[in-house]
Design a protein around this motif. Structure first.
Motif, PDB file in Angstrom:
ATOM      1  N   PRO A 102     -21.361 -94.250  12.491  1.00 39.44           N
ATOM      2  CA  PRO A 102     -20.823 -94.210  13.853  1.00 39.44           C
ATOM      3  C   PRO A 102     -21.526 -93.215  14.779  1.00 39.44           C
ATOM      4  O   PRO A 102     -21.659 -93.476  15.970  1.00 39.44           O
ATOM      5  CB  PRO A 102     -19.352 -93.846  13.654  1.00 39.44           C
ATOM      6  CG  PRO A 102     -19.275 -93.222  12.316  1.00 39.44           C
ATOM      7  CD  PRO A 102     -20.360 -93.867  11.496  1.00 39.44           C
ATOM      8  N   VAL A 103     -21.998 -92.106  14.242  1.00 37.71           N
ATOM      9  CA  VAL A 103     -22.719 -91.153  15.093  1.00 37.71           C
ATOM     10  C   VAL A 103     -24.017 -91.782  15.602  1.00 37.71           C
ATOM     11  O   VAL A 103     -24.353 -91.666  16.783  1.00 37.71           O
ATOM     12  CB  VAL A 103     -22.979 -89.826  14.338  1.00 37.71           C
ATOM     13  CG1 VAL A 103     -23.898 -88.906  15.137  1.00 37.71           C
ATOM     14  CG2 VAL A 103     -21.655 -89.121  14.025  1.00 37.71           C
ATOM     15  N   GLU A 104     -24.723 -92.476  14.731  1.00 34.28           N
ATOM     16  CA  GLU A 104     -25.950 -93.166  15.141  1.00 34.28           C
ATOM     17  C   GLU A 104     -25.632 -94.263  16.156  1.00 34.28           C
ATOM     18  O   GLU A 104     -26.367 -94.451  17.125  1.00 34.28           O
ATOM     19  CB  GLU A 104     -26.673 -93.759  13.929  1.00 34.28           C
ATOM     20  CG  GLU A 104     -27.857 -94.639  14.261  1.00 34.28           C
ATOM     21  CD  GLU A 104     -28.988 -93.948  14.998  1.00 34.28           C
ATOM     22  OE1 GLU A 104     -29.841 -94.658  15.571  1.00 34.28           O
ATOM     23  OE2 GLU A 104     -29.042 -92.700  15.018  1.00 34.28           O
ATOM     24  N   TRP A 105     -24.534 -95.012  15.943  1.00 28.37           N
ATOM     25  CA  TRP A 105     -24.158 -96.069  16.882  1.00 28.37           C
ATOM     26  C   TRP A 105     -23.945 -95.478  18.276  1.00 28.37           C
ATOM     27  O   TRP A 105     -24.473 -95.990  19.258  1.00 28.37           O
ATOM     28  CB  TRP A 105     -22.885 -96.761  16.393  1.00 28.37           C
ATOM     29  CG  TRP A 105     -22.562 -97.996  17.170  1.00 28.37           C
ATOM     30  CD1 TRP A 105     -22.947 -99.270  16.881  1.00 28.37           C
ATOM     31  CD2 TRP A 105     -21.784 -98.078  18.371  1.00 28.37           C
ATOM     32  NE1 TRP A 105     -22.465-100.143  17.829  1.00 28.37           N
ATOM     33  CE2 TRP A 105     -21.749 -99.434  18.750  1.00 28.37           C
ATOM     34  CE3 TRP A 105     -21.117 -97.143  19.157  1.00 28.37           C
ATOM     35  CZ2 TRP A 105     -21.080 -99.876  19.890  1.00 28.37           C
ATOM     36  CZ3 TRP A 105     -20.449 -97.580  20.291  1.00 28.37           C
ATOM     37  CH2 TRP A 105     -20.434 -98.925  20.652  1.00 28.37           C
ATOM     38  N   LYS A 106     -23.187 -94.396  18.358  1.00 26.24           N
ATOM     39  CA  LYS A 106     -22.894 -93.759  19.655  1.00 26.24           C
ATOM     40  C   LYS A 106     -24.155 -93.178  20.293  1.00 26.24           C
ATOM     41  O   LYS A 106     -24.345 -93.290  21.511  1.00 26.24           O
ATOM     42  CB  LYS A 106     -21.835 -92.671  19.477  1.00 26.24           C
ATOM     43  CG  LYS A 106     -20.472 -93.224  19.117  1.00 26.24           C
ATOM     44  CD  LYS A 106     -19.511 -92.110  18.778  1.00 26.24           C
ATOM     45  CE  LYS A 106     -18.192 -92.654  18.280  1.00 26.24           C
ATOM     46  NZ  LYS A 106     -17.269 -91.581  17.900  1.00 26.24           N
ATOM     47  N   ARG A 107     -25.010 -92.579  19.485  1.00 32.59           N
ATOM     48  CA  ARG A 107     -26.253 -92.016  20.018  1.00 32.59           C
ATOM     49  C   ARG A 107     -27.127 -93.111  20.608  1.00 32.59           C
ATOM     50  O   ARG A 107     -27.643 -92.993  21.718  1.00 32.59           O
ATOM     51  CB  ARG A 107     -27.029 -91.280  18.907  1.00 32.59           C
ATOM     52  CG  ARG A 107     -28.288 -90.565  19.433  1.00 32.59           C
ATOM     53  CD  ARG A 107     -29.303 -90.287  18.331  1.00 32.59           C
ATOM     54  NE  ARG A 107     -29.861 -91.471  17.742  1.00 32.59           N
ATOM     55  CZ  ARG A 107     -30.787 -92.261  18.314  1.00 32.59           C
ATOM     56  NH1 ARG A 107     -31.232 -91.991  19.516  1.00 32.59           N
ATOM     57  NH2 ARG A 107     -31.247 -93.323  17.693  1.00 32.59           N
ATOM     58  N   HIS A 108     -27.276 -94.196  19.867  1.00 33.30           N
ATOM     59  CA  HIS A 108     -28.128 -95.290  20.328  1.00 33.30           C
ATOM     60  C   HIS A 108     -27.527 -95.961  21.562  1.00 33.30           C
ATOM     61  O   HIS A 108     -28.257 -96.319  22.496  1.00 33.30           O
ATOM     62  CB  HIS A 108     -28.346 -96.312  19.206  1.00 33.30           C
ATOM     63  CG  HIS A 108     -29.531 -97.179  19.425  1.00 33.30           C
ATOM     64  ND1 HIS A 108     -29.496 -98.295  20.222  1.00 33.30           N
ATOM     65  CD2 HIS A 108     -30.801 -97.082  18.964  1.00 33.30           C
ATOM     66  CE1 HIS A 108     -30.683 -98.861  20.239  1.00 33.30           C
ATOM     67  NE2 HIS A 108     -31.499 -98.143  19.491  1.00 33.30           N
ATOM     68  N   LEU A 109     -26.212 -96.117  21.591  1.00 28.36           N
ATOM     69  CA  LEU A 109     -25.556 -96.715  22.751  1.00 28.36           C
ATOM     70  C   LEU A 109     -25.763 -95.837  23.987  1.00 28.36           C
ATOM     71  O   LEU A 109     -26.076 -96.345  25.074  1.00 28.36           O
ATOM     72  CB  LEU A 109     -24.062 -96.919  22.495  1.00 28.36           C
ATOM     73  CG  LEU A 109     -23.302 -97.564  23.657  1.00 28.36           C
ATOM     74  CD1 LEU A 109     -23.802 -98.994  23.907  1.00 28.36           C
ATOM     75  CD2 LEU A 109     -21.812 -97.551  23.383  1.00 28.36           C
ATOM     76  N   ALA A 110     -25.622 -94.514  23.838  1.00 25.95           N
ATOM     77  CA  ALA A 110     -25.820 -93.597  24.965  1.00 25.95           C
ATOM     78  C   ALA A 110     -27.263 -93.661  25.462  1.00 25.95           C
ATOM     79  O   ALA A 110     -27.520 -93.549  26.665  1.00 25.95           O
ATOM     80  CB  ALA A 110     -25.462 -92.173  24.554  1.00 25.95           C
ATOM     81  N   GLU A 111     -28.190 -93.874  24.562  1.00 23.48           N
ATOM     82  CA  GLU A 111     -29.610 -93.913  24.922  1.00 23.48           C
ATOM     83  C   GLU A 111     -30.000 -95.225  25.592  1.00 23.48           C
ATOM     84  O   GLU A 111     -30.789 -95.237  26.540  1.00 23.48           O
ATOM     85  CB  GLU A 111     -30.447 -93.705  23.653  1.00 23.48           C
ATOM     86  CG  GLU A 111     -31.919 -93.518  23.879  1.00 23.48           C
ATOM     87  CD  GLU A 111     -32.634 -93.235  22.575  1.00 23.48           C
ATOM     88  OE1 GLU A 111     -33.376 -94.125  22.113  1.00 23.48           O
ATOM     89  OE2 GLU A 111     -32.445 -92.130  22.029  1.00 23.48           O
ATOM     90  N   THR A 112     -29.447 -96.342  25.101  1.00 21.07           N
ATOM     91  CA  THR A 112     -29.891 -97.650  25.582  1.00 21.07           C
ATOM     92  C   THR A 112     -28.852 -98.410  26.398  1.00 21.07           C
ATOM     93  O   THR A 112     -29.215 -99.296  27.172  1.00 21.07           O
ATOM     94  CB  THR A 112     -30.293 -98.554  24.399  1.00 21.07           C
ATOM     95  OG1 THR A 112     -29.122 -98.853  23.625  1.00 21.07           O
ATOM     96  CG2 THR A 112     -31.359 -97.908  23.536  1.00 21.07           C
ATOM     97  N   GLY A 113     -27.579 -98.125  26.172  1.00 20.01           N
ATOM     98  CA  GLY A 113     -26.518 -98.883  26.830  1.00 20.01           C
ATOM     99  C   GLY A 113     -26.313-100.276  26.254  1.00 20.01           C
ATOM    100  O   GLY A 113     -25.536-101.061  26.774  1.00 20.01           O
ATOM    101  N   ASP A 114     -26.965-100.586  25.161  1.00 15.52           N
ATOM    102  CA  ASP A 114     -26.930-101.923  24.550  1.00 15.52           C
ATOM    103  C   ASP A 114     -26.126-101.872  23.257  1.00 15.52           C
ATOM    104  O   ASP A 114     -26.589-101.330  22.244  1.00 15.52           O
ATOM    105  CB  ASP A 114     -28.362-102.385  24.288  1.00 15.52           C
ATOM    106  CG  ASP A 114     -28.463-103.810  23.765  1.00 15.52           C
ATOM    107  OD1 ASP A 114     -27.444-104.373  23.319  1.00 15.52           O
ATOM    108  OD2 ASP A 114     -29.582-104.346  23.792  1.00 15.52           O
TER     109      ASP A 114
END
Length: 195
Positions: A102-114
Motif C-alpha cells: 500500500p505504501v508503494e501504491w500511494k507513492r506511485h499514485l501521488a507521482e502519476t495520478g494513475d
C-alpha cells in the motif's frame, strides 16, 4: 572444484527455488490485483494476514529445500554437515510487504495520478518483495551454515550453462571467496563491472 554430482545438486536446488519463487510471485500478483483504489488501507487490512502466511509458508519451504541441499551436497563431497536453519521474522515481513504494497501504491499514485498504473507498480514491487522474503529461507540457511560451520571453506561461483571464458575461469577457482557478495560481483573496490 565440486564434483559433477555436487554441481548437479546445485543446479537442481536453483531450479527448485526458481519454481517456488515463481509460484509466490504469481500468487502475490493475483492478490495485489484485487486492490480497491478507493479503500487501499481497508484492502490491505483484509489481505495482509494471508500474504504473510503465504510468504511464511514459502520461506519454510525454501529453508527445508536448503537444508536438504546442504546435507546432500556435503555428503556427495564426503562431509557430514548439519545445516543452520534460517529464522523467520514476521514483523520484518509485514513491514517489507506494507512498504512495497500500500505504501508503494500511494507513492506511485501521488507521482502519476494513475490508479491503474499505481496498482501495476504495487503488484510488481509486492511480488518481488514476497519472492525475496520467501527465498531468504534458503539464502539465509546456506549463509548461516557457511558462517557457523567450520567444515565449509567459502563461497564459489556457479556459472550458467554457457559461461564466457572469464566467468568460467573465475568459477574454476573454487571456494576461494569469503562472502556471497565477493563471489557474485566482478571487479574491484569502487569499480564493479557486473555480476
Amino acid at each position: 572444484m565440486p564434483s559433477p554430482a555436487a554441481h548437479r545438486l546445485t543446479r537442481q536446488h536453483q531450479a527448485e527455488l526458481a519454481a517456488l519463487g515463481l509460484v509466490v510471485a504469481q500468487e502475490v500478483t493475483r492478490i495485489a490485483r484485487t486492490v480497491r483504489p478507493g479503500d487501499v488501507d481497508g484492502w490491505w487490512a483484509r489481505v495482509v494476514r494471508d500474504l504473510v502466511a503465504l510468504v511464511a509458508a514459502a520461506f519454510a519451504g525454501s529453508r527445508r529445500l536448503a537444508g536438504e541441499y546442504v546435507r546432500e551436497h556435503a555428503a556427495v563431497e564426503g562431509v557430514d554437515l548439519a545445516p543452520v536453519p534460517a529464522r523467520w521474522d514476521t514483523s520484518w515481513a509485514e513491514t517489507v510487504l506494507r512498504v512495497t504494497g500500500p505504501v508503494e501504491w500511494k507513492r506511485h499514485l501521488a507521482e502519476t495520478g494513475d490508479e491503474r498504473a499505481a496498482g501495476e507498480a504495487m503488484a510488481e514491487t509486492l511480488a518481488g518483495s514476497a519472492q525475496r522474503l520467501a527465498l531468504a529461507g534458503s539464502r539465509d540457511t546456506v549463509a548461516e551454515t557457511v558462517r557457523r560451520r567450520d567444515r565449509i571453506v567459502g563461497w564459489r561461483r556457479v556459472p550458467d550453462a554457457d559461461p564466457c571464458a572469464f566467468c568460467a575461469m573465475l568459477a574454476s577457482r573454487g571456494a576461494v571467496y569469503e562472502s556471497r557478495q565477493t563471489a557474485t560481483r566482478v571487479g574491484f573496490a569502487g569499480r564493479i563491472r557486473g555480476t
